[in-house]
Motif scaffolding. Structure first.
Motif, PDB file in Angstrom:
ATOM      1  N   GLN A  29       0.723  32.161  17.609  1.00 31.22           N
ATOM      2  CA  GLN A  29       0.540  33.436  18.317  1.00 31.22           C
ATOM      3  C   GLN A  29       1.202  33.317  19.686  1.00 31.22           C
ATOM      4  O   GLN A  29       0.629  32.772  20.626  1.00 31.22           O
ATOM      5  CB  GLN A  29      -0.953  33.736  18.484  1.00 31.22           C
ATOM      6  N   PRO A  30       2.464  33.806  19.807  1.00 27.34           N
ATOM      7  CA  PRO A  30       3.190  33.645  21.074  1.00 27.34           C
ATOM      8  C   PRO A  30       2.545  34.441  22.197  1.00 27.34           C
ATOM      9  O   PRO A  30       1.970  35.508  21.984  1.00 27.34           O
ATOM     10  CB  PRO A  30       4.584  34.160  20.742  1.00 27.34           C
ATOM     11  N   ALA A  31       2.655  33.900  23.407  1.00 27.03           N
ATOM     12  CA  ALA A  31       2.119  34.617  24.576  1.00 27.03           C
ATOM     13  C   ALA A  31       2.909  35.891  24.831  1.00 27.03           C
ATOM     14  O   ALA A  31       2.360  36.899  25.269  1.00 27.03           O
ATOM     15  CB  ALA A  31       2.153  33.692  25.794  1.00 27.03           C
ATOM     16  N   PHE A  46       5.731  29.536  24.237  1.00 26.41           N
ATOM     17  CA  PHE A  46       4.365  29.125  24.585  1.00 26.41           C
ATOM     18  C   PHE A  46       3.385  30.063  23.916  1.00 26.41           C
ATOM     19  O   PHE A  46       3.634  31.272  23.796  1.00 26.41           O
ATOM     20  CB  PHE A  46       4.180  29.169  26.111  1.00 26.41           C
ATOM     21  N   GLY A  47       2.273  29.538  23.440  1.00 23.60           N
ATOM     22  CA  GLY A  47       1.280  30.393  22.813  1.00 23.60           C
ATOM     23  C   GLY A  47       0.084  29.600  22.312  1.00 23.60           C
ATOM     24  O   GLY A  47      -0.204  28.507  22.804  1.00 23.60           O
ATOM     25  N   ARG A  48      -0.582  30.161  21.316  1.00 23.80           N
ATOM     26  CA  ARG A  48      -1.748  29.516  20.715  1.00 23.80           C
ATOM     27  C   ARG A  48      -1.472  29.290  19.243  1.00 23.80           C
ATOM     28  O   ARG A  48      -0.592  29.925  18.645  1.00 23.80           O
ATOM     29  CB  ARG A  48      -2.985  30.402  20.896  1.00 23.80           C
ATOM     30  N   GLY A  54      -9.090  27.050  22.577  1.00 21.71           N
ATOM     31  CA  GLY A  54      -8.459  26.393  23.712  1.00 21.71           C
ATOM     32  C   GLY A  54      -7.201  25.625  23.387  1.00 21.71           C
ATOM     33  O   GLY A  54      -6.708  24.882  24.230  1.00 21.71           O
ATOM     34  N   GLU A  55      -6.647  25.808  22.182  1.00 21.84           N
ATOM     35  CA  GLU A  55      -5.468  25.034  21.802  1.00 21.84           C
ATOM     36  C   GLU A  55      -4.195  25.829  22.080  1.00 21.84           C
ATOM     37  O   GLU A  55      -3.716  26.598  21.252  1.00 21.84           O
ATOM     38  CB  GLU A  55      -5.523  24.622  20.329  1.00 21.84           C
ATOM     39  N   GLU A  56      -3.670  25.629  23.285  1.00 24.95           N
ATOM     40  CA  GLU A  56      -2.393  26.226  23.656  1.00 24.95           C
ATOM     41  C   GLU A  56      -1.290  25.228  23.367  1.00 24.95           C
ATOM     42  O   GLU A  56      -1.419  24.043  23.684  1.00 24.95           O
ATOM     43  CB  GLU A  56      -2.404  26.604  25.137  1.00 24.95           C
ATOM     44  N   ILE A  57      -0.210  25.688  22.746  1.00 28.96           N
ATOM     45  CA  ILE A  57       0.850  24.764  22.339  1.00 28.96           C
ATOM     46  C   ILE A  57       2.207  25.310  22.778  1.00 28.96           C
ATOM     47  O   ILE A  57       2.352  26.486  23.133  1.00 28.96           O
ATOM     48  CB  ILE A  57       0.845  24.509  20.814  1.00 28.96           C
ATOM     49  N   VAL A  58       3.180  24.421  22.732  1.00 28.80           N
ATOM     50  CA  VAL A  58       4.572  24.775  22.981  1.00 28.80           C
ATOM     51  C   VAL A  58       5.334  24.548  21.686  1.00 28.80           C
ATOM     52  O   VAL A  58       5.197  23.493  21.054  1.00 28.80           O
ATOM     53  CB  VAL A  58       5.170  23.914  24.110  1.00 28.80           C
ATOM     54  N   VAL A  59       6.118  25.568  21.282  1.00 31.06           N
ATOM     55  CA  VAL A  59       6.923  25.464  20.067  1.00 31.06           C
ATOM     56  C   VAL A  59       8.391  25.514  20.464  1.00 31.06           C
ATOM     57  O   VAL A  59       8.821  26.425  21.174  1.00 31.06           O
ATOM     58  CB  VAL A  59       6.595  26.595  19.074  1.00 31.06           C
TER      59      VAL A  59
END
Length: 394
Positions: A29-31, A46-48, A54-59
């Motif tokens: 789920q992109p920001a 960046f997103g979830r 609370g798991e924010e990740i970078v793809v």
């Protein structure tokens, strides 16, 4: 997983294949509003991910069919994301299996895997030489010699690779060096000095060491496992006798044996010396206690010449360390080819057996029909592991 499964700030998961974008987009789920599939190659988003709290990740989109997911490290977030990807249709691979699928060169794959387990900078440097083609070039040269029927050259190349194979396999596993000898000659003090810290308990009563104690260190860039053993003597004490029995087991499995004596115990029995069908170094310890002129008496009739050491003053320690390396490791220069896995060594031995070679030399008669058959058989064996182009049917 491209990163360690242990604790860490960041973990990296590679998602690769024709459905990578589809499966990744299903949970990411992109920001920003732009969908992941619309991101250009090289883009970082960046997103979830999923419903992980609370798991924010970078793809990062690394290619047309490749995504990297950078999430929190540790034992929770990354395994949860892997599970979601698998449930969406992905297949989980180890990084070793992924390397084998990505790279057609088995030597390069094995070198990258071994690099992850390299213990020292020197080991890593030698493995990088193999990754960049040192062993591949040697195998190709060997294949060319076999193709030409150059038996003597092929035998020499095989013998040289065999000679280096033990060093190659110890790039990722330490050499086993065992200190053995009579009680109270200072083996524990000596191993502490070699290590640079107190690993073994030291006491002036004979028989203090009852078990085999191991500790790892590095000599001249090579990983070494030192083992302190119980003093070798007959004993009615069941505990000490068990320690002596364990010492003999350690001696039998050593790569190098350091036989330690002192002025009070100037020799070891013939049984101990004959047990060492392995590289052996003699040491006369407690050299700081020797009276002037006593060294010449202790050296009389001794061959090879032992090294005088003192765990108290440090005398002979660096000489002993270098002697251990010299007995274990053949001379190597930058770019030297050497087999570094058991499978590679086994393959080379099988090629040698097909050729009729052994580690001491001797070659079949060149030009004979049997020799031509042996050359061809040896070349086929090389292809089972090193994946050279297949032979024609001629």
């Amino acid at each position: 997983m491209l990163t360690s499964a242990s604790r860490g700030a960041v973990a990296t998961i590679l998602l690769s294949g024709p459905q990578a974008l589809e499966i990744g987009s299903r949970h990411f789920q992109p920001a920003a509003d732009e969908p992941l599939a619309a991101s250009p190659i090289g883009a970082i988003r960046f997103g979830r991910f999923g419903n992980l709290p609370g798991e924010e990740i970078v793809v990062a989109r690394r290619g047309a069919e490749r995504l990297e997911l950078h999430c929190h490290g540790g034992l929770a977030a990354a395994p949860a994301i892997l599970a979601m990807l698998v449930s969406a249709g992905a297949i989980e691979l180890t990084w070793q299996d992924w390397l084998a699928r990505e790279d057609p060169d088995p030597i390069r794959v094995a070198a990258r895997i071994a690099l992850a387990a390299a213990r020292t900078e020197r080991a890593a440097s030698i493995l990088l030489d193999q990754y960049h083609g040192a062993l591949s070039r040697a195998v190709a040269a060997l294949d060319g010699q076999l193709a030409r029927g150059a038996a003597a050259e092929a035998h020499r190349e095989l013998a040289e690779l065999w000679r280096r194979s033990a060093a190659g396999e110890h790039l990722t596993a330490p050499w086993r060096v065992v200190l053995a000898g009579p009680p109270n000659v200072g083996k524990s003090s000596l191993i502490n000095r070699l290590l640079g810290y107190e690993r073994a308990i030291v006491f002036d009563q004979p028989g203090t060491t009852r078990d085999a104690l191991q500790a790892e260190t590095i000599f001249d860039g090579w990983p070494i496992e030192l083992t302190d053993t119980a003093g070798l003597r007959a004993s009615l004490d069941p505990l000490e006798a068990a320690g002596v029995a364990r010492a003999r087991i350690q001696m039998a499995g050593a790569d190098c044996l350091v036989l330690v004596t002192d002025e009070a115990n100037p020799t070891v029995s013939h049984a101990e010396e004959s047990a060492a069908e392995i590289p052996t170094i003699g040491v006369i310890n407690k050299a700081d206690l020797l009276a002037p002129g006593r060294r010449a008496d202790l050296l009389e009739g001794r061959f090879p010449t032992p090294i005088f050491t003192s765990a108290w003053t440090g005398e002979g320690i660096s000489m002993l360390q270098q002697a251990i390396v010299d007995r274990l490791v053949p001379p190597l220069v930058d770019g030297t080819a050497l087999p570094f896995t058991a499978a590679q060594t086994t393959c080379l031995h099988a090629a040698g057996a097909a050729l009729g070679a052994d580690e001491t030399g001797g070659s079949p008669r060149s030009g004979s029909e049997s020799s031509a058959h042996k050359f061809r058989a040896a070349r086929r064996v090389l292809r089972t592991l090193f994946l050279l182009p297949p032979l024609d049917k001629g």
